[in-house]
Design a protein around this motif. Structure first.
Motif, PDB file in Angstrom:
ATOM      1  N   MET A 135      39.828  26.486  37.777  1.00 43.99           N
ATOM      2  CA  MET A 135      38.986  27.987  38.707  1.00 43.99           C
ATOM      3  C   MET A 135      38.533  29.043  38.129  1.00 43.99           C
ATOM      4  O   MET A 135      37.579  29.363  38.203  1.00 43.99           O
ATOM      5  N   TYR A 136      39.608  29.394  37.230  1.00 43.33           N
ATOM      6  CA  TYR A 136      38.949  30.219  37.064  1.00 43.33           C
ATOM      7  C   TYR A 136      39.914  31.055  35.218  1.00 43.33           C
ATOM      8  O   TYR A 136      41.570  29.895  35.441  1.00 43.33           O
ATOM      9  N   THR A 137      40.033  30.929  33.951  1.00 39.31           N
ATOM     10  CA  THR A 137      40.117  31.350  33.105  1.00 39.31           C
ATOM     11  C   THR A 137      40.499  33.137  32.596  1.00 39.31           C
ATOM     12  O   THR A 137      39.535  33.706  32.234  1.00 39.31           O
ATOM     13  N   VAL A 138      41.680  33.723  32.338  1.00 32.22           N
ATOM     14  CA  VAL A 138      41.894  34.613  31.857  1.00 32.22           C
ATOM     15  C   VAL A 138      42.000  34.903  30.345  1.00 32.22           C
ATOM     16  O   VAL A 138      43.264  34.390  29.946  1.00 32.22           O
ATOM     17  N   TYR A 139      40.919  35.268  29.921  1.00 29.95           N
ATOM     18  CA  TYR A 139      41.597  35.403  28.565  1.00 29.95           C
ATOM     19  C   TYR A 139      41.701  37.596  28.038  1.00 29.95           C
ATOM     20  O   TYR A 139      41.447  37.817  28.846  1.00 29.95           O
ATOM     21  N   VAL A 181      36.786  32.776  43.899  1.00 33.88           N
ATOM     22  CA  VAL A 181      37.552  34.158  43.608  1.00 33.88           C
ATOM     23  C   VAL A 181      38.857  34.237  42.509  1.00 33.88           C
ATOM     24  O   VAL A 181      39.188  33.457  42.135  1.00 33.88           O
ATOM     25  N   THR A 182      39.376  34.834  41.801  1.00 32.87           N
ATOM     26  CA  THR A 182      39.970  35.513  41.382  1.00 32.87           C
ATOM     27  C   THR A 182      41.177  35.852  42.897  1.00 32.87           C
ATOM     28  O   THR A 182      41.424  36.376  43.926  1.00 32.87           O
ATOM     29  N   ARG A 183      42.506  35.629  42.195  1.00 37.84           N
ATOM     30  CA  ARG A 183      43.196  36.058  43.191  1.00 37.84           C
ATOM     31  C   ARG A 183      43.151  37.249  44.038  1.00 37.84           C
ATOM     32  O   ARG A 183      43.255  37.448  45.048  1.00 37.84           O
ATOM     33  N   GLY A 184      43.010  38.394  43.111  1.00 36.16           N
ATOM     34  CA  GLY A 184      42.791  39.776  43.497  1.00 36.16           C
ATOM     35  C   GLY A 184      44.396  40.655  43.548  1.00 36.16           C
ATOM     36  O   GLY A 184      45.189  39.665  43.870  1.00 36.16           O
ATOM     37  N   PHE A 197      45.996  44.324  43.418  1.00 40.76           N
ATOM     38  CA  PHE A 197      46.379  46.085  44.020  1.00 40.76           C
ATOM     39  C   PHE A 197      47.243  46.080  42.664  1.00 40.76           C
ATOM     40  O   PHE A 197      47.490  45.051  41.227  1.00 40.76           O
ATOM     41  N   HIS A 198      47.281  47.522  41.357  1.00 43.07           N
ATOM     42  CA  HIS A 198      47.504  47.971  40.225  1.00 43.07           C
ATOM     43  C   HIS A 198      48.846  48.309  40.946  1.00 43.07           C
ATOM     44  O   HIS A 198      48.778  49.040  42.242  1.00 43.07           O
ATOM     45  N   GLU A 199      50.311  48.073  40.264  1.00 48.42           N
ATOM     46  CA  GLU A 199      51.472  48.411  40.705  1.00 48.42           C
ATOM     47  C   GLU A 199      50.960  50.189  40.762  1.00 48.42           C
ATOM     48  O   GLU A 199      52.227  50.525  41.414  1.00 48.42           O
ATOM     49  N   ILE A 225      38.012  48.756  34.057  1.00 54.48           N
ATOM     50  CA  ILE A 225      36.372  48.454  34.099  1.00 54.48           C
ATOM     51  C   ILE A 225      36.563  47.784  34.070  1.00 54.48           C
ATOM     52  O   ILE A 225      36.869  46.820  33.007  1.00 54.48           O
ATOM     53  N   TYR A 226      35.423  47.099  34.529  1.00 58.09           N
ATOM     54  CA  TYR A 226      34.973  45.531  34.549  1.00 58.09           C
ATOM     55  C   TYR A 226      33.309  45.645  33.858  1.00 58.09           C
ATOM     56  O   TYR A 226      32.353  46.579  34.153  1.00 58.09           O
ATOM     57  N   VAL A 227      32.766  45.264  32.527  1.00 56.42           N
ATOM     58  CA  VAL A 227      31.492  44.365  32.506  1.00 56.42           C
ATOM     59  C   VAL A 227      30.932  43.475  32.676  1.00 56.42           C
ATOM     60  O   VAL A 227      31.474  41.619  32.434  1.00 56.42           O
ATOM     61  N   ALA A 270      42.314  47.354  45.667  1.00 59.95           N
ATOM     62  CA  ALA A 270      42.820  46.075  45.377  1.00 59.95           C
ATOM     63  C   ALA A 270      40.919  45.480  44.605  1.00 59.95           C
ATOM     64  O   ALA A 270      40.416  45.772  45.174  1.00 59.95           O
ATOM     65  N   HIS A 271      41.436  44.618  43.973  1.00 62.88           N
ATOM     66  CA  HIS A 271      40.083  43.673  43.206  1.00 62.88           C
ATOM     67  C   HIS A 271      40.465  42.484  42.943  1.00 62.88           C
ATOM     68  O   HIS A 271      41.081  41.993  42.647  1.00 62.88           O
ATOM     69  N   ARG A 272      38.969  41.562  43.671  1.00 65.49           N
ATOM     70  CA  ARG A 272      38.809  40.791  43.427  1.00 65.49           C
ATOM     71  C   ARG A 272      37.247  39.852  42.746  1.00 65.49           C
ATOM     72  O   ARG A 272      36.804  40.742  43.107  1.00 65.49           O
ATOM     73  N   LEU A 273      37.146  39.278  42.027  1.00 57.86           N
ATOM     74  CA  LEU A 273      36.138  38.475  41.842  1.00 57.86           C
ATOM     75  C   LEU A 273      35.462  37.284  42.239  1.00 57.86           C
ATOM     76  O   LEU A 273      36.044  37.038  42.839  1.00 57.86           O
ATOM     77  N   VAL A 274      33.991  37.492  42.624  1.00 59.11           N
ATOM     78  CA  VAL A 274      33.289  36.663  43.121  1.00 59.11           C
ATOM     79  C   VAL A 274      32.557  35.886  42.650  1.00 59.11           C
ATOM     80  O   VAL A 274      31.520  36.624  42.246  1.00 59.11           O
ATOM     81  N   GLY A 306      50.123  47.089  36.031  1.00 62.19           N
ATOM     82  CA  GLY A 306      50.550  45.878  36.731  1.00 62.19           C
ATOM     83  C   GLY A 306      50.151  45.318  37.499  1.00 62.19           C
ATOM     84  O   GLY A 306      48.784  45.774  38.059  1.00 62.19           O
ATOM     85  N   HIS A 307      50.102  44.130  37.915  1.00 61.29           N
ATOM     86  CA  HIS A 307      49.459  43.421  38.640  1.00 61.29           C
ATOM     87  C   HIS A 307      50.453  43.269  40.424  1.00 61.29           C
ATOM     88  O   HIS A 307      51.657  43.087  40.212  1.00 61.29           O
ATOM     89  N   ASP A 308      49.872  43.845  41.781  1.00 59.28           N
ATOM     90  CA  ASP A 308      50.733  44.166  42.801  1.00 59.28           C
ATOM     91  C   ASP A 308      49.879  43.152  43.923  1.00 59.28           C
ATOM     92  O   ASP A 308      49.188  43.617  44.010  1.00 59.28           O
ATOM     93  N   TYR A 309      50.178  41.997  44.013  1.00 60.54           N
ATOM     94  CA  TYR A 309      50.268  40.418  44.912  1.00 60.54           C
ATOM     95  C   TYR A 309      50.342  41.262  45.779  1.00 60.54           C
ATOM     96  O   TYR A 309      49.699  40.062  47.092  1.00 60.54           O
ATOM     97  N   GLY A 310      51.950  41.094  46.252  1.00 60.16           N
ATOM     98  CA  GLY A 310      52.445  41.175  47.745  1.00 60.16           C
ATOM     99  C   GLY A 310      51.616  42.124  48.598  1.00 60.16           C
ATOM    100  O   GLY A 310      51.481  41.489  49.272  1.00 60.16           O
TER     101      GLY A 310
HETATM  102  O1  F6P Z   1      45.375  37.917  38.987  1.00 62.86           O
HETATM  103  P1  F6P Z   1      44.386  38.315  39.246  1.00 62.86           P
HETATM  104  O2  F6P Z   1      44.198  38.815  40.221  1.00 62.86           O
HETATM  105  O3  F6P Z   1      43.704  36.609  39.552  1.00 62.86           O
HETATM  106  O4  F6P Z   1      43.346  38.331  38.181  1.00 62.86           O
HETATM  107  C1  F6P Z   1      43.038  38.992  37.173  1.00 62.86           C
HETATM  108  C2  F6P Z   1      42.789  39.740  36.129  1.00 62.86           C
HETATM  109  O5  F6P Z   1      43.626  41.033  36.665  1.00 62.86           O
HETATM  110  C3  F6P Z   1      42.988  41.237  34.934  1.00 62.86           C
HETATM  111  O6  F6P Z   1      44.319  40.688  33.955  1.00 62.86           O
HETATM  112  C4  F6P Z   1      43.712  42.847  34.802  1.00 62.86           C
HETATM  113  O7  F6P Z   1      43.454  43.516  35.882  1.00 62.86           O
HETATM  114  C5  F6P Z   1      41.585  41.024  34.578  1.00 62.86           C
HETATM  115  O8  F6P Z   1      41.658  40.871  33.475  1.00 62.86           O
HETATM  116  C6  F6P Z   1      41.538  39.745  35.570  1.00 62.86           C
HETATM  117  O9  F6P Z   1      40.043  39.887  35.785  1.00 62.86           O
END
Ligand code: F6P
Length: 184
Positions: free
Chosen positions: A49-53, A83-86, A88-90, A97-99, A134-138, A156-160
């Motif tokens: 579905m998606y890859t994060v480097y 979509v990405t999971r999406g 909030f930051h901890e 910043i996204y580009v 919170a942020h998510r890519l589509v 940090g990543h707050d998924y809860g």
């Molecule tokens: O874990 P998620 O919500 O899929 O998001 C991965 C995202 O988190 C980040 O690692 C950092 O916020 C981004 O590089 C990436 O888009």
């Protein structure tokens, strides 16, 4: 004076990004089923579905920045755009910043009350993410959506929190149009 190569280099045509100690994580459909409105039995569990480097600075220290590249496949799940999971930051004081490097889609933002805003992403668009959102890519396009990201290593990543209050809008592809559905 020392003259040296950069630590990492973006190479979108070949392997996306190269250099030392790049972490690669792939989200397969079997691990992403819950991100979408419906289960699509026609999608194999191993579908990427998606890859994060991620290029990380090692130490989790205030002021340190990470760099990353997220690549979303042009897959739909029962018509819903990928979509990405999406999250909030901890640490809500950490912005990001996204580009957009290539492809087309949206950056979906959600505030603490669940109000969503979608920012149009196209090659070259630059997006500031307030740490309280919170942020998510589509990916709404027919090609991969590639987005470069820069965030504090301590964010940090707050998924809860998004599991407790999911994004309330979803994008669907219908006859080449994007239809937004509200309500979770
Ligand atoms: O874990 P998620 O919500 O899929 O998001 C991965 C995202 O988190 C980040 O690692 C950092 O916020 C981004 O590089 C990436 O888009």
């Amino acid at each position: 004076m020392e003259i040296r190569e950069s630590k990492w280099i973006e190479n979108f045509k070949e392997n996306w990004i190269s250099g030392n100690e790049i972490k690669t994580s792939q989200k397969l459909y079997k691990d992403a089923r819950m991100f979408y409105e419906s289960i699509d039995e026609s999608l194999g569990p191993q579908t990427v579905m998606y890859t994060v480097y991620s290029c990380e600075q090692g130490e989790l220290k205030t002021g340190n920045l990470n760099w990353g590249l997220s690549v979303l496949e042009p897959v739909t799940v029962k018509g819903e755009c990928n979509v990405t999971r999406g999250h909030f930051h901890e640490d809500l004081d950490c912005d990001e910043i996204y580009v957009c490097a290539q492809g087309e889609g949206f950056l979906l933002l959600m505030d603490a009350d669940g109000k969503c805003t979608a920012e149009i992403m196209k090659p070259g668009s630059i997006h500031h993410i307030d740490g309280h959102q919170a942020h998510r890519l589509v990916n709404t396009g027919d090609t991969q959506l590639a987005v470069m990201c820069c965030w504090p290593s301590t964010a940090g990543h707050d998924y809860g929190r998004v599991e407790a209050m999911p994004f309330s809008v979803r994008a669907f592809k219908c006859d080449n149009n994007i239809i937004w559905k509200e309500g979770e």
